[in-house]
Scaffold this active site. Structure first.
Site, PDB file in Angstrom:
ATOM      1  N   CYS A  85      18.422   3.718  16.554  1.00  0.00           N
ATOM      2  CA  CYS A  85      18.345   4.682  17.667  1.00  0.00           C
ATOM      3  C   CYS A  85      16.929   4.663  18.248  1.00  0.00           C
ATOM      4  CB  CYS A  85      18.591   6.114  17.191  1.00  0.00           C
ATOM      5  SG  CYS A  85      20.239   6.509  16.640  1.00  0.00           S
TER       6      CYS A  85
ATOM      7  N   ALA B 269       0.816  -1.212   0.000  1.00  0.00           N
ATOM      8  CA  ALA B 269       0.000   0.000   0.000  1.00  0.00           C
ATOM      9  C   ALA B 269       0.850   1.263   0.000  1.00  0.00           C
ATOM     10  CB  ALA B 269      -0.923  -0.014   1.209  1.00  0.00           C
TER      11      ALA B 269
ATOM     12  N   CYS C  57      -0.824  -5.612   9.167  1.00  0.00           N
ATOM     13  CA  CYS C  57      -1.987  -5.379   8.309  1.00  0.00           C
ATOM     14  C   CYS C  57      -2.720  -6.676   8.041  1.00  0.00           C
ATOM     15  CB  CYS C  57      -1.538  -4.771   6.993  1.00  0.00           C
ATOM     16  SG  CYS C  57      -0.686  -3.220   7.223  1.00  0.00           S
TER      17      CYS C  57
ATOM     18  N   GLU D 146      12.424  -6.891  10.020  1.00  0.00           N
ATOM     19  CA  GLU D 146      13.627  -7.566   9.545  1.00  0.00           C
ATOM     20  C   GLU D 146      14.188  -6.802   8.332  1.00  0.00           C
ATOM     21  OE1 GLU D 146      14.266 -10.443  11.280  1.00  0.00           O
ATOM     22  OE2 GLU D 146      16.174 -10.834  10.259  1.00  0.00           O
TER      23      GLU D 146
HETATM   24 ZN    ZN Z   1      21.342   5.019  15.260  1.00  0.00          ZN
END
Ligand code: ZN
Length: 330
Positions: free
Chosen positions: A161, A26, A176, A120
């Site tokens: 991060c 989508a 979904c 992943e």
């Molecule tokens: Zn980073």
């Protein structure tokens, strides 16, 4: 060109730019449509899956004939996009992004856009981006909620991060495929994503907002948060690229609801010969130039030319391995 933020010079830069969209569901389809109409110079679209009728509620590049023909999304998207703007160089690639092919599939462009549906692959894109200095734009949506953030290595926080460690991405199990997604949220998130892409590709990086944007179209909530870099970040601080090195990449991976993807072979299959051999022993065999689809009750199997297969109707890797070996050889 009339829009002051881009102007004639920005438009010329855009015409010379190269973008790659990873995943053409989508968000990827909506982003591809906007980029091609805006006049990006060249666009590569990677996708591992094929069009099904249940996709059409939100995947705006595809239609009923694509689903009937079970066309790979990368191919259906390439054809549709060419008919929208023939001046753009468009390349659809039917492949699953893996550590082994990331360099070959992702290098040689100016920007990566996230159209994937799993962490992943996103962490693999993030590793490649941080390692090579290539910017990418994270985007995700589920149910009525979505978010997006532009990642510029060395300048902004990266996905690691944001999501490692602590509230790990691994706990995000809703997808979904299990709880659905509304068409409006994916189009909204893709629009935010492509606005950022246009700033980068047109050379207007001073206009990037540098924030994590999120929105829930059902509740009417929107948020804009400035994210700090994590000084201990595994990827952008320590340069530890665990996803790109992919030491423990499994050959069989879960893929959507009640499906597994099998990567047993690393070599091309002769689909025409395989279809001839399978036709007498399976049900409902359909084929096109890119894949073979057939039924072995209670499973549905789709086999691609690169040797990959998607088995629907189970989450059990042992079942998948056994069906694959029985019909395609070990
Ligand atoms: Zn980073």
């Amino acid at each position: 060109m009339l829009f002051a933020g881009i102007g004639p010079e920005g438009q010329h830069r855009l015409l010379a730019s190269r973008a790659t969209i990873v995943g053409c569901g989508a968000i990827g389809a909506a982003a591809a449509n906007l980029l091609v109409r805006a006049g990006v110079g060249s666009l590569k679209i990677l996708d591992r899956d094929f069009v099904e009728p249940s996709n059409l509620q939100r995947q705006t590049l595809f239609d009923e004939s694509d689903a009937r023909d079970a066309l790979p999304k990368a191919i259906a998207a390439e054809r549709k996009l060419r008919s929208i703007n023939s001046a753009v160089s468009i390349q659809g690639v039917v492949a699953d992004l893996r550590p082994q092919n990331a360099e070959a599939l992702l290098s040689g462009c100016d920007l990566l856009l996230d159209g994937t549906d799993n962490f992943e692959t996103r962490f693999l894109m993030n590793d490649f981006s941080v390692k090579s200095g290539l910017p990418w734009i994270y985007a995700a949506a589920v149910a009525s909620y979505g978010l997006t953030m532009t990642i510029r290595p060395g300048l902004t926080s990266c996905l690691a991060c944001l999501l490692e460690p602590g509230s790990s991405a691994r706990t995000l199990e809703e997808t979904c495929d299990t709880i659905g997604v509304l068409g409006p949220i994916v189009n909204l998130i893709a629009s935010w994503q492509v606005a950022e892409a246009l700033k980068i590709l047109a050379g207007r990086t001073e206009a990037l907002h540098g924030r994590l944007l999120s929105c829930d179209v059902w509740r009417g909530h929107a948020q804009s948060i400035r994210m700090a870099r994590n000084p201990q970040c595994r990827a952008c601080a320590q340069h530890n690229f665990t996803y790109l090195e992919g030491e423990a990449q499994p050959h069989i991976t879960l893929c959507g609801r009640d499906s597994v993807q099998i990567h047993e072979r690393g070599r091309a299959l002769d689909l025409a010969a395989l279809a001839l051999r399978l036709r007498p022993v399976v049900e409902d065999l359909r084929q096109n130039d890119f894949l073979i689809h057939f039924r072995v009750a209670p499973y549905d199997m789709t086999v691609f030319a690169d040797g990959r297969a998607i088995l629907k109707g189970t989450k059990d890797p042992a079942v998948a391995r056994s069906i694959y070996a029985r019909y395609l050889g070990a």
